[in-house]
Design an enzyme around this catalytic site. Structure first.
Site, PDB file in Angstrom:
ATOM      1  N   HIS A 116      31.361 -41.562  43.267  1.00  0.00           N
ATOM      2  CA  HIS A 116      31.293 -41.231  44.701  1.00  0.00           C
ATOM      3  C   HIS A 116      30.260 -42.094  45.422  1.00  0.00           C
ATOM      4  O   HIS A 116      30.298 -42.227  46.639  1.00  0.00           O
ATOM      5  CB  HIS A 116      31.017 -39.729  44.910  1.00  0.00           C
ATOM      6  CG  HIS A 116      29.651 -39.313  44.493  1.00  0.00           C
ATOM      7  ND1 HIS A 116      29.252 -39.323  43.185  1.00  0.00           N
ATOM      8  CD2 HIS A 116      28.584 -38.906  45.204  1.00  0.00           C
ATOM      9  CE1 HIS A 116      27.988 -38.939  43.118  1.00  0.00           C
ATOM     10  NE2 HIS A 116      27.563 -38.674  44.326  1.00  0.00           N
ATOM     11  N   ARG A 117      29.323 -42.653  44.660  1.00  0.00           N
ATOM     12  CA  ARG A 117      28.397 -43.659  45.167  1.00  0.00           C
ATOM     13  C   ARG A 117      28.409 -44.800  44.156  1.00  0.00           C
ATOM     14  O   ARG A 117      28.501 -44.554  42.942  1.00  0.00           O
ATOM     15  CB  ARG A 117      26.963 -43.111  45.243  1.00  0.00           C
ATOM     16  CG  ARG A 117      26.754 -42.000  46.252  1.00  0.00           C
ATOM     17  CD  ARG A 117      26.537 -42.568  47.651  1.00  0.00           C
ATOM     18  NE  ARG A 117      26.121 -41.525  48.559  1.00  0.00           N
ATOM     19  CZ  ARG A 117      26.932 -40.685  49.184  1.00  0.00           C
ATOM     20  NH1 ARG A 117      28.238 -40.756  48.973  1.00  0.00           N
ATOM     21  NH2 ARG A 117      26.461 -39.768  50.013  1.00  0.00           N
ATOM     22  N   SER A 152      14.331 -47.920  39.471  1.00  0.00           N
ATOM     23  CA  SER A 152      15.479 -48.816  39.225  1.00  0.00           C
ATOM     24  C   SER A 152      16.194 -49.117  40.540  1.00  0.00           C
ATOM     25  O   SER A 152      16.646 -50.239  40.778  1.00  0.00           O
ATOM     26  CB  SER A 152      16.477 -48.162  38.278  1.00  0.00           C
ATOM     27  OG  SER A 152      16.091 -48.362  36.946  1.00  0.00           O
ATOM     28  N   LYS A 162      26.070 -43.557  31.709  1.00  0.00           N
ATOM     29  CA  LYS A 162      25.146 -43.664  30.567  1.00  0.00           C
ATOM     30  C   LYS A 162      25.829 -44.397  29.433  1.00  0.00           C
ATOM     31  O   LYS A 162      27.055 -44.356  29.304  1.00  0.00           O
ATOM     32  CB  LYS A 162      24.741 -42.262  30.079  1.00  0.00           C
ATOM     33  CG  LYS A 162      23.442 -42.242  29.319  1.00  0.00           C
ATOM     34  CD  LYS A 162      22.263 -42.219  30.254  1.00  0.00           C
ATOM     35  CE  LYS A 162      20.952 -42.199  29.511  1.00  0.00           C
ATOM     36  NZ  LYS A 162      19.842 -41.898  30.423  1.00  0.00           N
TER      37      LYS A 162
HETATM   38  P1  NAD Z   1      11.410 -43.917  23.432  1.00  0.00           P
HETATM   39  O1  NAD Z   1      12.366 -44.384  22.402  1.00  0.00           O
HETATM   40  O2  NAD Z   1      10.495 -44.884  24.081  1.00  0.00           O
HETATM   41  O3  NAD Z   1      10.494 -42.732  22.842  1.00  0.00           O
HETATM   42  C1  NAD Z   1      10.991 -41.607  22.183  1.00  0.00           C
HETATM   43  C2  NAD Z   1       9.862 -41.019  21.374  1.00  0.00           C
HETATM   44  O4  NAD Z   1      10.319 -39.823  20.740  1.00  0.00           O
HETATM   45  C3  NAD Z   1       9.368 -41.951  20.269  1.00  0.00           C
HETATM   46  O5  NAD Z   1       7.969 -41.913  20.207  1.00  0.00           O
HETATM   47  C4  NAD Z   1       9.997 -41.346  19.018  1.00  0.00           C
HETATM   48  O6  NAD Z   1       9.273 -41.639  17.834  1.00  0.00           O
HETATM   49  C5  NAD Z   1       9.961 -39.868  19.371  1.00  0.00           C
HETATM   50  N1  NAD Z   1      10.884 -39.065  18.570  1.00  0.00           N
HETATM   51  C6  NAD Z   1      12.103 -39.414  18.110  1.00  0.00           C
HETATM   52  N2  NAD Z   1      12.630 -38.409  17.395  1.00  0.00           N
HETATM   53  C7  NAD Z   1      11.730 -37.409  17.411  1.00  0.00           C
HETATM   54  C8  NAD Z   1      11.690 -36.112  16.840  1.00  0.00           C
HETATM   55  N3  NAD Z   1      12.692 -35.637  16.109  1.00  0.00           N
HETATM   56  N4  NAD Z   1      10.608 -35.340  17.077  1.00  0.00           N
HETATM   57  C9  NAD Z   1       9.579 -35.812  17.796  1.00  0.00           C
HETATM   58  N5  NAD Z   1       9.562 -37.028  18.353  1.00  0.00           N
HETATM   59  C10 NAD Z   1      10.618 -37.822  18.161  1.00  0.00           C
HETATM   60  O7  NAD Z   1      12.315 -43.152  24.510  1.00  0.00           O
HETATM   61  P2  NAD Z   1      11.968 -42.825  26.018  1.00  0.00           P
HETATM   62  O8  NAD Z   1      12.536 -43.905  26.858  1.00  0.00           O
HETATM   63  O9  NAD Z   1      10.558 -42.434  26.129  1.00  0.00           O
HETATM   64  O10 NAD Z   1      12.920 -41.554  26.254  1.00  0.00           O
HETATM   65  C11 NAD Z   1      12.512 -40.236  25.890  1.00  0.00           C
HETATM   66  C12 NAD Z   1      13.387 -39.231  26.615  1.00  0.00           C
HETATM   67  O11 NAD Z   1      13.276 -39.447  28.027  1.00  0.00           O
HETATM   68  C13 NAD Z   1      14.876 -39.318  26.296  1.00  0.00           C
HETATM   69  O12 NAD Z   1      15.423 -38.014  26.364  1.00  0.00           O
HETATM   70  C14 NAD Z   1      15.422 -40.158  27.438  1.00  0.00           C
HETATM   71  O13 NAD Z   1      16.795 -39.930  27.680  1.00  0.00           O
HETATM   72  C15 NAD Z   1      14.567 -39.636  28.581  1.00  0.00           C
HETATM   73  N6  NAD Z   1      14.483 -40.555  29.721  1.00  0.00           N
HETATM   74  C16 NAD Z   1      13.980 -41.813  29.585  1.00  0.00           C
HETATM   75  C17 NAD Z   1      13.888 -42.631  30.706  1.00  0.00           C
HETATM   76  C18 NAD Z   1      13.272 -44.008  30.647  1.00  0.00           C
HETATM   77  O14 NAD Z   1      13.059 -44.602  31.727  1.00  0.00           O
HETATM   78  N7  NAD Z   1      12.953 -44.538  29.493  1.00  0.00           N
HETATM   79  C19 NAD Z   1      14.339 -42.171  31.959  1.00  0.00           C
HETATM   80  C20 NAD Z   1      14.835 -40.865  32.057  1.00  0.00           C
HETATM   81  C21 NAD Z   1      14.894 -40.071  30.928  1.00  0.00           C
END
Ligand code: NAD
Length: 475
Positions: free
Chosen positions: A69-70, A367, A110
Site C-alpha cells: 500500500h506504500r 533507514s 522481510k
Molecule cells: P544481532 O545478530 O546483532 O544480535 C543478536 C544477539 O542475540 C547476539 O548477541 C546473539 O549472540 C544473541 N543471541 C542469539 N541467540 C540467543 C539466545 N538463544 N539467547 C540469548 N541471546 C541470543 O541482531 P540484532 O540486529 O541486534 O537483532 C536483535 C533483534 O532485534 C532481532 O529480533 C531483530 O529482528 C530485531 N531488530 C533488529 C533491527 C536492526 O536494526 N538490527 C531492527 C529492528 C528489529
C-alpha cells in the site's frame, strides 16, 4: 476445545495474527478489509548453489512482501541457522504495522537466509550474499523504488554494501542504485547514526515513557530512569546500543546481561562497553571480570528488576516462564520476544509491555532517512550547516552588543554550531519515537476497550492502513 489443540504451540506468524486480530476487533473492521490487511502479498523462496572450499553447497533464502500500500516495501534480511517462511512472513507483517505506527511511508517486507554465518569466512559470506542478491534482483525482489532491504540479525553494514554493489553491477545505468538497500557504511552511501539507530530508538522510547508521569504510575512504578535496575537479553547490534546509551546517558543499572552461552550478573551494574569488548575478543561472556558468569542464561529473564529488555530473538517469554517474570516493564527491543499466550499472562500480572512493533522502529526510521538521502544525492545538513553557524554568530554579536556582556565560551559553542547529519538524524528519530509514544499512550488512555500498549499500537497502525486501502479502493 480439544486439549491437544489448545496446547498446540502457535507459530510466530500465528502469534502476530492473534495480536492483530485483537486490535481488529476493537476497530470492528469488516472481514474483507481485515483479510486484505493481514495477508502476505507475495513470498519468494530461492535455493541456490555456491562453491565453498571446493564443494557445492545449497542455500535456501526467503523474501516476503507483506504489503504494497506504500512503496517501497521495506524490511531487514536476517542470516540465521534457524529461519523459515513462517518467521519471515511474521516479520514482514510486523514491518507493515511498524511503518504505519511511526509514519514511515513504506510497505512491510522481510528476508531470511538459512545459514550459520559463524561457519563461513568473510570472502565466503561475500560470495553467498552476492549470489543471494542476484536471485532477489532476478525475481524482482530488490529495487530502489520497490523492494528495499536492510540489516537484521546476523547481517550488518558489510552485507548491505555487498548487496548495493551487486545491484550496481547488474543495473549500472540506475543512478539511484545506492537506495536499493539501507544500513550501508557511510562511505558507500549510508547515513550517520544508522548502525546505532534501533538501540538509540529503544533509548528514546524508554526516556519518553519515564517523562510521562501518568504512564509510569499506570505501570505501578515511580521516579525517573536513574538507577532503575535492568536486565537485557542479547548484546548484539540492538541490545548493545540500547544498553550502552541507557546506562551511560540515563544512569540505568544493568544488573544482568544474557546471551546465548550464559549470563553475567552484577548487582552494582555491569559496564556495557567493557562487556561488549570482552565479547568481541572472546566470543563469550565467560571470563568477564566485571560480573559473575553462569551458563544458565534463560533464568536471567526471571530476575527481579524494573526493566526487562529482550533484544535477541522471538519467543523468549512464553507460557512456560511468563508466570515467573518479575519485571514491571518489558521493553520489546527484539521482534516477537513475547508470545500471544504469554502476553495474556503478563497482562493479568499487571506487567506493562512496550511492544516490538513500536519499540524497535528506530532502524526503519533511520533507514527512511538514508533512502531519502540516497535519492536526493546529498548529505543532510550540507546546505544549511554553515548558514546556521553564521546566523548563530550574528545573534551572539547582537546579544553582546546590546547587553555589553560577553557570552561564556561553552554557551557560544551550543548557540553557534550548525546541525550536522548525525544531529539531524537523532533529532528526527527522537521526534518520531516521541510522537508515536504519545499517540499510542493517548489511544490506550482514552479508549476503554483497549487494555494494553500493544493493542493500542496495532489499532493505530490498522486505522492508518485500512484508511489507505479504503481511500484508494481495492480493485
Ligand atoms: P544481532 O545478530 O546483532 O544480535 C543478536 C544477539 O542475540 C547476539 O548477541 C546473539 O549472540 C544473541 N543471541 C542469539 N541467540 C540467543 C539466545 N538463544 N539467547 C540469548 N541471546 C541470543 O541482531 P540484532 O540486529 O541486534 O537483532 C536483535 C533483534 O532485534 C532481532 O529480533 C531483530 O529482528 C530485531 N531488530 C533488529 C533491527 C536492526 O536494526 N538490527 C531492527 C529492528 C528489529
Amino acid at each position: 476445545m480439544n486439549q491437544n489443540k489448545k496446547n498446540k504451540k502457535l507459530s510466530f506468524n500465528q502469534n502476530v495474527e492473534r495480536m492483530v486480530e485483537k486490535a481488529m476487533k476493537v476497530l470492528e473492521i469488516d472481514p474483507g478489509t481485515a483479510a486484505a490487511i493481514q495477508s502476505c502479498n507475495s513470498i519468494l523462496q530461492v535455493k541456490f548453489p555456491v562453491k565453498i572450499r571446493g564443494q557445492i553447497e545449497m542455500f535456501t533464502g526467503w523474501r516476503a512482501v507483506h504489503s504494497n500500500h506504500r512503496l517501497p516495501s521495506k524490511g531487514g534480511i536476517r542470516y540465521a541457522p534457524v529461519v523459515n517462511q513462517d518467521e519471515v512472513e511474521a516479520l514482514a507483517a510486523l514491518m507493515t504495522y511498524k511503518c504505519a505506527i511511526v509514519d514511515v511511508p513504506f510497505g512491510g517486507s522481510k528476508g531470511g537466509l538459512l545459514i550459520d554465518p559463524s561457519k563461513y569466512s568473510r570472502d565466503e559470506l561475500q560470495q553467498i550474499t552476492r549470489r543471494f542478491t542476484l536471485e532477489l534482483c532476478r525475481k524482482g525482489f530488490l529495487s530502489p523504488f520497490y523492494r528495499v532491504p536492510a540489516p537484521d540479525m546476523g547481517t550488518g553494514q558489510r552485507e548491505m554494501a555487498w548487496i548495493a554493489d551487486t545491484y550496481k553491477h547488474l543495473f549500472p545505468e540506475d543512478i539511484n542504485y545506492t537506495a536499493c538497500v539501507t544500513g550501508k557504511p557511510v562511505e558507500h552511501g549510508g547515513i550517520r547514526g544508522r548502525v546505532e539507530a534501533t538501540g538509540r530508538g529503544v533509548q528514546y522510547v524508554v526516556q519518553e515513557f519515564f517523562r510521562n508521569e501518568d504512564a509510569v504510575k499506570r505501570a505501578g512504578m515511580s521516579g525517573g530512569l536513574d538507577c532503575k535496575r535492568a536486565v537485557i537479553q542479547g548484546l548484539g547490534n540492538v541490545g548493545f546500543h540500547a544498553a550502552k546509551f541507557l546506562s551511560e546517558e540515563n544512569g540505568v543499572k544493568f544488573i544482568c546481561v544474557i546471551d546465548w552461552d550464559g549470563k553475567v550478573t552484577n548487582s552494582d551494574g555491569i559496564n556495557i562497553q567493557d562487556l561488549r569488548n570482552h565479547w568481541i575478543k572472546h566470543k563469550t561472556f565467560r571470563g568477564f571480570s566485571g560480573g559473575v558468569f553462569d551458563e544458565d542464561s534463560v533464568s536471567g529473564l526471571e530476575m527481579d528488576c524494573d526493566l526487562l529488555i529482550p533484544a535477541a530473538l522471538e519467543s523468549q517469554i512464553t507460557i512456560e516462564n511468563a508466570d515467573r517474570i518479575k519485571a514491571k516493564l518489558i521493553v520489546e527491543a527484539a521482534n516477537g520476544p513475547v508470545t500471544y499466550e504469554a502476553d495474556k499472562i503478563l497482562l493479568k500480572k499487571n506487567v506493562t509491555i512496550l511492544p516490538d512493533v513500536y519499540v524497535n522502529a528506530g532502524g526503519v526510521i533511520v533507514s527512511y532517512f538514508e533512502w531519502i538521502r540516497n535519492l536526493s544525492h546529498i548529505r543532510f545538513g550540507r546546505m544549511q550547516r554553515r548558514y546556521e553557524e553564521v546566523r548563530g554568530n550574528s545573534y551572539l554579536n547582537a546579544l553582546e552588543t546590546l547587553t555589553g556582556k560577553t557570552v561564556p565560551e561553552h554557551f557560544k559553542n551550543d548557540v553557534v554550531r550548525g546541525a550536522d547529519e548525525l544531529d539531524l538524524v537523532r533529532s528526527g528519530l527522537d521526534d518520531s519515537m516521541r510522537n508515536a509514544f504519545n499517540e499510542i499512550f493517548t489511544t490506550l488512555r482514552d479508549d476503554d476497550r483497549i487494555e494494553d500498549y500493544r493493542t493500542a499500537a496495532f489499532v493505530i497502525a490498522i486505522r492508518k492502513i485500512s484508511r489507505s486501502y479504503l481511500d484508494l479502493g481495492i480493485y
